[in-house]
Structures are given as structure tokens and as C-alpha cells.
Design a protein around this motif. Structure first.
Motif, PDB file in Angstrom:
ATOM      1  N   GLY A 143      34.656  30.965  39.422  1.00  0.00           N
ATOM      2  CA  GLY A 143      34.372  32.391  39.338  1.00  0.00           C
ATOM      3  C   GLY A 143      34.836  32.973  38.019  1.00  0.00           C
ATOM      4  N   ASN A 144      34.452  34.223  37.758  1.00  0.00           N
ATOM      5  CA  ASN A 144      34.870  34.860  36.514  1.00  0.00           C
ATOM      6  C   ASN A 144      36.348  35.265  36.593  1.00  0.00           C
ATOM      7  OD1 ASN A 144      35.013  37.402  37.853  1.00  0.00           O
ATOM      8  ND2 ASN A 144      32.833  37.734  37.491  1.00  0.00           N
ATOM      9  N   VAL A 145      36.864  35.772  35.489  1.00  0.00           N
ATOM     10  CA  VAL A 145      38.291  36.084  35.406  1.00  0.00           C
ATOM     11  C   VAL A 145      38.701  37.070  36.496  1.00  0.00           C
ATOM     12  CG1 VAL A 145      40.065  37.186  33.981  1.00  0.00           C
ATOM     13  CG2 VAL A 145      38.468  35.555  32.948  1.00  0.00           C
ATOM     14  N   GLY A 146      37.912  38.131  36.688  1.00  0.00           N
ATOM     15  CA  GLY A 146      38.247  39.137  37.690  1.00  0.00           C
ATOM     16  C   GLY A 146      38.280  38.569  39.099  1.00  0.00           C
ATOM     17  N   THR A 147      37.316  37.709  39.402  1.00  0.00           N
ATOM     18  CA  THR A 147      37.261  37.082  40.726  1.00  0.00           C
ATOM     19  C   THR A 147      38.493  36.217  40.963  1.00  0.00           C
ATOM     20  OG1 THR A 147      34.843  37.050  40.717  1.00  0.00           O
ATOM     21  CG2 THR A 147      35.949  35.503  42.186  1.00  0.00           C
ATOM     22  N   ARG A 148      38.885  35.454  39.976  1.00  0.00           N
ATOM     23  CA  ARG A 148      40.043  34.570  40.134  1.00  0.00           C
ATOM     24  C   ARG A 148      41.329  35.371  40.321  1.00  0.00           C
ATOM     25  NH1 ARG A 148      38.926  29.289  36.251  1.00  0.00           N
ATOM     26  NH2 ARG A 148      36.660  29.404  36.310  1.00  0.00           N
ATOM     27  N   MET A 149      41.473  36.436  39.533  1.00  0.00           N
ATOM     28  CA  MET A 149      42.677  37.258  39.656  1.00  0.00           C
ATOM     29  C   MET A 149      42.721  37.964  41.015  1.00  0.00           C
ATOM     30  SD  MET A 149      42.960  38.746  35.744  1.00  0.00           S
ATOM     31  CE  MET A 149      44.419  39.732  36.089  1.00  0.00           C
ATOM     32  N   ALA A 150      41.563  38.374  41.511  1.00  0.00           N
ATOM     33  CA  ALA A 150      41.512  39.039  42.821  1.00  0.00           C
ATOM     34  C   ALA A 150      41.916  38.072  43.935  1.00  0.00           C
ATOM     35  CB  ALA A 150      40.109  39.589  43.069  1.00  0.00           C
ATOM     36  N   LYS A 151      41.510  36.812  43.829  1.00  0.00           N
ATOM     37  CA  LYS A 151      41.877  35.825  44.846  1.00  0.00           C
ATOM     38  C   LYS A 151      43.380  35.545  44.826  1.00  0.00           C
ATOM     39  CE  LYS A 151      37.403  33.538  45.353  1.00  0.00           C
ATOM     40  NZ  LYS A 151      36.638  32.274  45.294  1.00  0.00           N
ATOM     41  N   LEU A 152      43.964  35.563  43.635  1.00  0.00           N
ATOM     42  CA  LEU A 152      45.415  35.414  43.536  1.00  0.00           C
ATOM     43  C   LEU A 152      46.107  36.593  44.214  1.00  0.00           C
ATOM     44  CD1 LEU A 152      48.041  34.150  42.339  1.00  0.00           C
ATOM     45  CD2 LEU A 152      47.612  35.516  40.282  1.00  0.00           C
ATOM     46  N   GLU A 153      45.644  37.789  43.901  1.00  0.00           N
ATOM     47  CA  GLU A 153      46.249  39.003  44.455  1.00  0.00           C
ATOM     48  C   GLU A 153      46.105  39.056  45.971  1.00  0.00           C
ATOM     49  OE1 GLU A 153      48.772  41.933  43.913  1.00  0.00           O
ATOM     50  OE2 GLU A 153      47.967  40.713  42.269  1.00  0.00           O
ATOM     51  N   ALA A 154      45.004  38.502  46.487  1.00  0.00           N
ATOM     52  CA  ALA A 154      44.752  38.510  47.930  1.00  0.00           C
ATOM     53  C   ALA A 154      45.569  37.465  48.680  1.00  0.00           C
ATOM     54  CB  ALA A 154      43.267  38.297  48.198  1.00  0.00           C
ATOM     55  N   GLY A 155      46.299  36.636  47.955  1.00  0.00           N
ATOM     56  CA  GLY A 155      47.161  35.657  48.601  1.00  0.00           C
ATOM     57  C   GLY A 155      46.508  34.318  48.871  1.00  0.00           C
ATOM     58  N   GLU A 156      45.298  34.093  48.324  1.00  0.00           N
ATOM     59  CA  GLU A 156      44.646  32.799  48.544  1.00  0.00           C
ATOM     60  C   GLU A 156      45.323  31.683  47.755  1.00  0.00           C
ATOM     61  OE1 GLU A 156      40.372  32.750  48.332  1.00  0.00           O
ATOM     62  OE2 GLU A 156      40.258  34.896  48.759  1.00  0.00           O
ATOM     63  N   PHE A 157      46.037  32.063  46.695  1.00  0.00           N
ATOM     64  CA  PHE A 157      46.754  31.103  45.864  1.00  0.00           C
ATOM     65  C   PHE A 157      48.132  31.664  45.541  1.00  0.00           C
ATOM     66  CE2 PHE A 157      42.227  30.667  45.032  1.00  0.00           C
ATOM     67  CZ  PHE A 157      42.024  29.306  45.183  1.00  0.00           C
ATOM     68  N   ASP A 158      49.064  30.759  45.248  1.00  0.00           N
ATOM     69  CA  ASP A 158      50.396  31.191  44.818  1.00  0.00           C
ATOM     70  C   ASP A 158      50.451  31.388  43.308  1.00  0.00           C
ATOM     71  OD1 ASP A 158      51.756  31.049  47.421  1.00  0.00           O
ATOM     72  OD2 ASP A 158      51.309  28.909  47.271  1.00  0.00           O
ATOM     73  N   ALA A 159      49.549  30.719  42.589  1.00  0.00           N
ATOM     74  CA  ALA A 159      49.487  30.852  41.135  1.00  0.00           C
ATOM     75  C   ALA A 159      48.131  30.352  40.656  1.00  0.00           C
ATOM     76  CB  ALA A 159      50.598  30.061  40.463  1.00  0.00           C
TER      77      ALA A 159
END
Length: 327
Positions: free
Chosen positions: A158-174
Motif C-alpha cells: 500500500g501507499n505511505v498513508g495506508t501503511r501508517m494508518a495500519k500501524l496506527e490501527a494496531g495491525e502492526f507494532d512497527a
């Protein structure tokens, strides 16, 4: 009275980052053509071309054809005469280009490092045992697992915004992203830390842009106005190593080159996809007076590429198939 026809049509992917990068080059191309900023879209219009790499978001690129999926449709449009140049992230450029096309200019490089983003941890080393790390890059996966074999590395496209949103949503720790992209989007403040490019080298050409044209257009004055000599030499060394290693999305390699006082240094590493094995080479070449002149001069460019080819070949001979992800 009809308006003057476009002078240079710029092809770019439709992602936010691609448009930001292409927009920067659009303004510089317009200036090189003698047009004021408000005339940039007329003399150097952006033509958005959706690529296969943008359409396919549920799999790693290595599963569907490699990094060329980010350039294929754009290159076809250039060969068909529908656009006059393309602005790519250099790290997306395959080692071999289609006949008739060349990387005509390499503008000044942005910071080549990887950025570490997390809701809580400050560095990769601070992550808890078994933490979920998101990346679509086989290189970042292998380097991270080499440092932290306990991590749960999961695919993140995904694009940068999509990846950062998934991090913020808790799908990843980093997650790990190119710092250059964050800076071009004004999002670099989101990074918690940066990866040392000597300890864990970035992708060959990371942080640099590639201005691709038809071979017959490569020496146009507006193309030469975009060229940055030191970046061109550093990228030539890194891509030389990539070519020697026959790097694709199936081969995790990193390369980092710097030019200081006429000496070009290069660090290259290749890893097994699981991060257990790591092979490294470093070397330097004194370019001396060859660095003078536009683009560093052909002699300097050849010496830079030869350095990369030599170190890459040494790594390839040592590592063999251990650095290639099985099909």
C-alpha cells in the motif's frame, strides 16, 4: 488563438508520493524550459499512469513479476510516444531497461536511510519479543530478522498513508519506510528513529529519483539541468552491485555509497531471506580529477559502476543461491 502545445509530458504513477516527486521535477523542468512556475502544468504536464504494481496490493511483488511492475506501463507509454519522460523512485528501477529507454538524469538524492515507525518503541531493538513488523521489502525483512530473529515479519503493501494508518490501527507494532518518501510528503516527523545505512544498507538507489527518457532525448538541455554529479556516481556504484548480484525482488541486498574528497566508498550486503546468513563487502575507488564536469564524467561513472560490479560479484561468488528466495 490556440495555446502552445506541451513541451515535455511527464509520466508518473498516481500515488501520493509519486505525484509529489513528479511535481518537484515538473517545476524544475519548467524552469529549465524557461517557463515561470505558474506555467509548469502547461509546458510540462503530468500524465498519470496506473501501473500493475499499484493495482496489485494483496501480494509481494516477487510473486507477480518483480519491481518492473512499477515501471512497465509507463515505459510502454514512453515508447509509444504518449509521454516524453518519467519520474521513478530509483529503487524501483530494474537493472535492465527496455531497448530504446535510458536513465537520462539522476537529481540530487534525498536521505537514503530507512525510517523506523512505531506507536511505542523507539528503535527496532526496543520492540518486545515476537513483535509484528510490517514490510513488503525482502531486504528489510532479512535485515530485521538478522538483528531480531524473534520478530514476526508480516507483509505490508500500500501507499505511505495506508501503511501508517495500519500501524496506527494496531495491525502492526512497527513498520519500516524509506525516509526519503516521508520527507517528500512532509511526514518525516512520524519516524521514531532511523536505520544506520552502514549497519543495514538501504536498497540500491534508495532516496534518489530516476528521470527516464527515450535514448534520443537523453541529451536535451532540460534533462541535463536535472543531473546531480555526486548522486549519479553513488547510484552507479550501488546499481553496479545490484546488476552483479542479479538482484530482483527475490534477492535481499542493500548498498550504500558515498563520495567524499574524490573518494567513492561502497558497502554492499546480501542476506538469506530468513536473515540467518549475511555477507558483506566494502571498498572504495579514488576518482580524483575524474569527478570534475557534468555528471562526473564518463571515466568516473565507469569507475563507480566497476566498483559496484566487483563487490557484487565477490558477494555472489561467496553466497551462491543462499541469498535467493526459492520459487
Amino acid at each position: 488563438m490556440s495555446s502552445q502545445p506541451p513541451v515535455v509530458r511527464i509520466g508518473a504513477r498516481g500515488s501520493q508520493l509519486s505525484l509529489a516527486q513528479a511535481g518537484q521535477m515538473q517545476r524544475r523542468i519548467a524552469a529549465a524550459l524557461g517557463a515561470p512556475p505558474e506555467e509548469a502544468e502547461r509546458v510540462a504536464p503530468l500524465i498519470v499512469i496506473k501501473t500493475s504494481g499499484d493495482r496489485i496490493q494483496d501480494r509481494r511483488l516477487l510473486e507477480v513479476g518483480g519491481k518492473g511492475l512499477f515501471t512497465k506501463e509507463i515505459e510502454e507509454a514512453m515508447l509509444a510516444g504518449e509521454i516524453d519522460c518519467a519520474v521513478h523512485s530509483m529503487k524501483d528501477m530494474p537493472a535492465l531497461l527496455p531497448d530504446g529507454l535510458v536513465i537520462a538524469a539522476v537529481p540530487e538524492r534525498e536521505d537514503p536511510r530507512d525510517a523506523f515507525l512505531s506507536r511505542e518503541a523507539l528503535t527496532l531493538e526496543d520492540l518486545p519479543q515476537g513483535a509484528r513488523l510490517g514490510t513488503a521489502s525482502l531486504r528489510r525483512q532479512a535485515q530485521s530478522l538478522h538483528a531480531r530473529p524473534d520478530l514476526d515479519v508480516q507483509m505490508l503493501r500500500g501507499n505511505v498513508g495506508t501503511r501508517m494508518a495500519k500501524l496506527e490501527a494496531g495491525e502492526f507494532d512497527a513498520i519500516l519506510l524509506a525516509l526519503s518518501g516521508l520527507r517528500r510528503l512532509g511526514l518525516d516527523g512520524a519516524a521514531k528513529s532511523f536505520i544506520d545505512p552502514v549497519e543495514r544498507p538501504p536498497a540500491p538507489g534508495q532516496g534518489a529519483l530516476a528521470i527516464e527518457t527515450r535514448a534520443e532525448d537523453a541529451h536535451q538541455p532540460w534533462v541535463k539541468a536535472l543531473q546531480h554529479a555526486d548522486t549519479t556516481l553513488a547510484v552507479a556504484a550501488e546499481r553496479g552491485a545490484m546488476a552483479a548480484l542479479e538482484s530482483s525482488c527475490r534477492t535481499p541486498i542493500g548498498a550504500f555509497s558515498q563520495l567524499a574528497g574524490g573518494e567513492l566508498s561502497l558497502i554492499v550486503e546480501a542476506l538469506s531471506p530468513d536473515g540467518k546468513l549475511r555477507y558483506r563487502r566494502q571498498g572504495a575507488v579514488n576518482l580524483g580529477p575524474m569527478t570534475a564536469g557534468e555528471g562526473g564524467g564518463e571515466g568516473a561513472l565507469a569507475a563507480a559502476r566497476d566498483l559496484g560490479l566487483r563487490l557484487g560479484a565477490e558477494l555472489r561468488d561467496e553466497a551462491g543461491d543462499s541469498i535467493v528466495l526459492p520459487e
